[in-house]
Design a protein around this motif. Sequence first.
Motif, PDB file in Angstrom:
ATOM      1  N   GLU A 359      43.051  53.297  59.067  1.00  0.00           N
ATOM      2  CA  GLU A 359      44.128  52.943  58.401  1.00  0.00           C
ATOM      3  C   GLU A 359      43.453  51.643  57.698  1.00  0.00           C
ATOM      4  N   GLU A 360      42.828  50.742  58.187  1.00  0.00           N
ATOM      5  CA  GLU A 360      42.142  49.576  57.494  1.00  0.00           C
ATOM      6  C   GLU A 360      41.119  49.860  56.650  1.00  0.00           C
ATOM      7  N   LEU A 361      40.280  51.099  56.945  1.00  0.00           N
ATOM      8  CA  LEU A 361      39.341  51.346  55.985  1.00  0.00           C
ATOM      9  C   LEU A 361      39.722  52.110  54.951  1.00  0.00           C
ATOM     10  N   GLN A 362      41.091  52.872  55.015  1.00  0.00           N
ATOM     11  CA  GLN A 362      41.626  53.627  54.085  1.00  0.00           C
ATOM     12  C   GLN A 362      41.982  52.473  53.012  1.00  0.00           C
ATOM     13  N   LEU A 363      42.723  51.663  53.468  1.00  0.00           N
ATOM     14  CA  LEU A 363      43.304  50.555  52.619  1.00  0.00           C
ATOM     15  C   LEU A 363      42.142  49.736  51.911  1.00  0.00           C
ATOM     16  N   HIS A 364      41.047  49.664  52.359  1.00  0.00           N
ATOM     17  CA  HIS A 364      40.002  48.760  51.904  1.00  0.00           C
ATOM     18  C   HIS A 364      39.340  49.572  50.956  1.00  0.00           C
ATOM     19  N   ALA A 365      39.064  51.166  51.266  1.00  0.00           N
ATOM     20  CA  ALA A 365      38.584  51.800  50.232  1.00  0.00           C
ATOM     21  C   ALA A 365      39.358  52.204  48.909  1.00  0.00           C
ATOM     22  N   MET A 366      40.664  52.081  49.315  1.00  0.00           N
ATOM     23  CA  MET A 366      41.765  52.290  47.938  1.00  0.00           C
ATOM     24  C   MET A 366      41.734  50.952  47.204  1.00  0.00           C
ATOM     25  N   SER A 367      41.723  49.643  48.044  1.00  0.00           N
ATOM     26  CA  SER A 367      41.347  48.529  47.136  1.00  0.00           C
ATOM     27  C   SER A 367      40.165  48.359  46.389  1.00  0.00           C
ATOM     28  N   SER A 368      38.760  49.005  46.844  1.00  0.00           N
ATOM     29  CA  SER A 368      37.489  49.121  46.095  1.00  0.00           C
ATOM     30  C   SER A 368      38.041  50.046  44.800  1.00  0.00           C
ATOM     31  N   LEU A 369      38.684  51.103  45.115  1.00  0.00           N
ATOM     32  CA  LEU A 369      38.834  52.096  43.913  1.00  0.00           C
ATOM     33  C   LEU A 369      39.745  51.518  42.980  1.00  0.00           C
ATOM     34  N   ILE A 370      40.366  50.530  43.092  1.00  0.00           N
ATOM     35  CA  ILE A 370      41.146  49.813  42.052  1.00  0.00           C
ATOM     36  C   ILE A 370      40.248  49.093  41.046  1.00  0.00           C
ATOM     37  N   THR A 371      38.931  48.732  41.368  1.00  0.00           N
ATOM     38  CA  THR A 371      38.060  48.186  40.694  1.00  0.00           C
ATOM     39  C   THR A 371      37.223  49.375  40.085  1.00  0.00           C
ATOM     40  N   LEU A 372      36.803  50.004  40.746  1.00  0.00           N
ATOM     41  CA  LEU A 372      35.491  50.986  40.385  1.00  0.00           C
ATOM     42  C   LEU A 372      36.183  52.314  39.511  1.00  0.00           C
ATOM     43  N   CYS A 373      37.259  52.678  39.753  1.00  0.00           N
ATOM     44  CA  CYS A 373      37.772  54.014  38.857  1.00  0.00           C
ATOM     45  C   CYS A 373      37.665  53.723  37.431  1.00  0.00           C
ATOM     46  N   PRO A 374      38.250  52.435  36.906  1.00  0.00           N
ATOM     47  CA  PRO A 374      38.371  52.186  35.384  1.00  0.00           C
ATOM     48  C   PRO A 374      37.034  52.308  34.905  1.00  0.00           C
ATOM     49  N   VAL A 375      36.025  51.895  35.657  1.00  0.00           N
ATOM     50  CA  VAL A 375      34.697  51.801  35.038  1.00  0.00           C
ATOM     51  C   VAL A 375      33.784  53.076  35.559  1.00  0.00           C
ATOM     52  N   MET A 376      34.177  54.242  36.172  1.00  0.00           N
ATOM     53  CA  MET A 376      33.692  55.309  36.610  1.00  0.00           C
ATOM     54  C   MET A 376      34.701  56.569  36.520  1.00  0.00           C
ATOM     55  N   ILE A 377      35.191  56.416  35.199  1.00  0.00           N
ATOM     56  CA  ILE A 377      36.270  57.380  34.877  1.00  0.00           C
ATOM     57  C   ILE A 377      35.845  58.770  35.031  1.00  0.00           C
ATOM     58  N   GLU A 378      34.715  59.145  34.475  1.00  0.00           N
ATOM     59  CA  GLU A 378      34.193  60.521  34.432  1.00  0.00           C
ATOM     60  C   GLU A 378      34.364  61.027  36.086  1.00  0.00           C
ATOM     61  N   ASP A 379      33.809  60.138  36.877  1.00  0.00           N
ATOM     62  CA  ASP A 379      33.734  60.638  38.262  1.00  0.00           C
ATOM     63  C   ASP A 379      35.027  60.544  38.779  1.00  0.00           C
ATOM     64  N   TYR A 380      35.902  59.769  38.439  1.00  0.00           N
ATOM     65  CA  TYR A 380      37.335  59.814  38.695  1.00  0.00           C
ATOM     66  C   TYR A 380      38.032  61.425  38.460  1.00  0.00           C
ATOM     67  N   MET A 381      37.706  61.904  37.334  1.00  0.00           N
ATOM     68  CA  MET A 381      38.068  62.945  36.990  1.00  0.00           C
ATOM     69  C   MET A 381      37.436  64.365  37.797  1.00  0.00           C
ATOM     70  N   LEU A 382      36.255  64.108  37.926  1.00  0.00           N
ATOM     71  CA  LEU A 382      35.667  64.987  38.755  1.00  0.00           C
ATOM     72  C   LEU A 382      36.035  65.212  40.177  1.00  0.00           C
ATOM     73  N   CYS A 383      36.424  64.021  40.566  1.00  0.00           N
ATOM     74  CA  CYS A 383      36.896  63.815  42.077  1.00  0.00           C
ATOM     75  C   CYS A 383      38.427  64.441  42.302  1.00  0.00           C
ATOM     76  N   GLN A 384      38.983  64.695  41.153  1.00  0.00           N
ATOM     77  CA  GLN A 384      40.574  65.140  40.790  1.00  0.00           C
ATOM     78  C   GLN A 384      41.213  63.799  41.625  1.00  0.00           C
ATOM     79  N   GLY A 385      40.936  62.721  41.002  1.00  0.00           N
ATOM     80  CA  GLY A 385      41.724  61.482  41.287  1.00  0.00           C
ATOM     81  C   GLY A 385      43.083  61.399  41.214  1.00  0.00           C
ATOM     82  N   ASN A 386      43.652  61.917  40.405  1.00  0.00           N
ATOM     83  CA  ASN A 386      45.075  62.086  39.840  1.00  0.00           C
ATOM     84  C   ASN A 386      45.883  63.072  41.001  1.00  0.00           C
ATOM     85  N   THR A 387      45.256  64.158  41.386  1.00  0.00           N
ATOM     86  CA  THR A 387      45.516  64.981  42.068  1.00  0.00           C
ATOM     87  C   THR A 387      45.847  64.221  43.631  1.00  0.00           C
TER      88      THR A 387
END
Length: 797
Positions: A359-387
């Motif tokens: 759970e702690e790693l999960q929340l830490h990873a999601m906190s990291s995604l807050i910063t990383l997703c906007p600058v890696m939007i193509e990878d975000y879509m390839l990972c089916q981030g919205n789904t």
Amino acid sequence: MLYDRHQNSLQRLIRHYQHGFPMKDLVLVYKLLNICADRVELHPMYEEPLIEIIKICSLPYLKEKTSDEIVYQQIVIESISQLGYLMRVPSNEVRKQICSTLITFHTAEQKIQKVQKFKSTSKEYNRKVIENSDVSETLIKSLALMENDYEVRLLVLDVLQTFSKDSEKNCNQILLAEGAMRICSRLMDADPTGHLLFQSVEILWNLLENGDVANLAAQLNNVQCISQLRDGFVYQLTMGYSHYDRQLRNDLLTIATLVVTKCPESPFVECGFARQLVLFGTFQEVKSHNILVKHLKLMTNQEDFELKKLLMNVLVKMSADSTMIPIMSDGHLLLALFSFVRGNEKSSGPREWTPAQFEELQLHAMSSLITLCPVMIEDYMLCQGNTRLLLLLEWCIQSDDFSGQGNSFHGTGGRGNKKSQMCQCLRIMRSVVSTEDELVLQDLSDQGAINQLIGILKKVFAVPIAKYTAIDIEMQTDILIILSSLCDGDIHRKELFGRNGVDVVMNYLQTDAKLLNSGLGHHKLFLAAVDTAWCAIVGCTLTDDYFLERSGVFHLIDLLELVPKTMYNVIIGCLLDLCENPKTMNHILTWRGRNNITAPHLFCDIWRHEDLSIGACRDVNGAITDTKKPMMGSRQMESGVVPLKANCPSPAIVEVFENLRAKIFSIFGKLGFMDLPGLTVEDHVTLTIIEKYLDFKMGEVWSEIICELEVDKIKPVTPDEEALETILKVVDERTNIVAATQSELLEAQQNQDAIEEQEFYAEIRENHRQHENKVRKFTEYVSRTSNYDILKVCAIL
């Protein structure tokens, strides 16, 4: 040349001062030390006495009086500095003894030294004089003399480690001598003892805790130091197996994180450390054939758990450098982080993270995604981030018996529930939609995100808003902002928002405005609700009409009476766009507020407050006092006219965006300037200015153009000059007409006040006359009834 006599004299000196040196004799003692040090290289016989004298220096100095500590303080400080200078002596035994002496002098407790009439100094005093001396700086510089003598070098590092612990002055001295760079650049030198890396990291850690962090990071910001940190970290990670090795590995990564944080452009990419960090941060979740991770395993112990979080953290910090994005993309960083974006299990396997750790790693990873997703939007879509995010949101609102541990910083407010996961999920969605990438927005809309988010607001947050916690309010705010971003400028998505969305927004607009000062973030929630009404409702006929049917305009204008002035801009902007619907006008004109005021009166009052805040030239009645500058504020007047580039807006244009006057003018442009209900004379005076706002603003812009031409010493051609004069003349005439109209209104009001005053006085006089007649009639009645003669006379008459 009397060497034997010198030796005998030195031996007598050593026997005499075997319990310590008095402070008053330190000058002579250190003169002898320097003489011996200068002769050691040619005459080795001086080495042994020199070592013995230095050994005595490890004892606390002796004082005859308590005041000796103050009187001889500078001498003691210089003596400690001289002890550091003796590192120049080309003798390993002498250097070892100097290191031993300094450590003992710094750490040893006060002993009772059997010297008559003398008392030894305290440990606190010894530490103080060491801090005020420059011995730390000297020892750092002396490392260059012993690059090949690892034993002495380790002793020097041991002294520096002791001095830098809990001492800001010693740390800053080490940094002043570029100690961080000197130590880090030789971090991975060959060392048979295995202690060099540990000692160096401990000193760097002490500098990190007690010294100037910015200076430390700047010294480590070079290819040589980063390469050494890389080699040390990789070696400890791949070859270390003990608890000690894992701690040292984490310390190295923490120091590297510090450098990245303070110096975002540090050469991590150039030296290959960045690619290795991406590899180590993703090898568990993304399969790799790299030899470095072929046999690498992370266990569930505390050190490996901390390493995983540190790797996520340093990669987020490194994302500030645009050159890191392709490396992170090649390493499938987002795919690794998204592996944590899933529902939590209640149990785990023997070699898997425990539920609390996951759970702690999960929340830490999601906190990291807050910063990383906007600058890696193509990878975000390839990972089916919205789904993945929408599925996690669906899991968050399910009523199973999972309970969050809430142990970490990111888990605040999530103990016993799923609020932490839901909050982080919404933060990621908010950061992604803030990019305004149409592909992302369309994908979210196609997957039903609008209806899902509205359903969450209606289902999860159905309790009264006054009972919400700070994290509840933050989540609702994020949902409203996401809905605003999704629906802004797209009619189809506004139709999907529909009546259910309007009902949700109306619930927030009807909330008690007293909650704005609760400190939990209700003011953000109010603004998000108004913004959602602006972006997701206004502009679509279906939602516009239903919003008007639900008295949305009334609630928006009600907020203007209740909320702080800083929130006016969004509310009035929403009202202005809503005025594109012709049905809105009747709602605005029908509205009545406190004391039965009308909307036109409220808008005029806001205009007057705007004039007051910018320092426009107005009298007590709101009339123009400076016909040359009818709209200009005090700050704009003080700044004057400065020549600007053609693509730079002038102060007159910038001022339009800095206050609400342009929006209020536009609203009155929709309402009209005639036959408005509930206006006072003061409002009519203000309305004359509002009506000519555009003319005044155009005149202001042309005046700036003329002034800029004069400053640049450019003279227009005759036709242009005549046109400019005509424009200014027309603007002046209109300003004078407005000023005259205002004077007529005020004069008519004064005349009306005078007439009303006379009528009031006439009424008072009539009341007095009626009262006098009543008294007179009563007196006559009494006279008739009490006197028969008067009664007969009255009967005859």
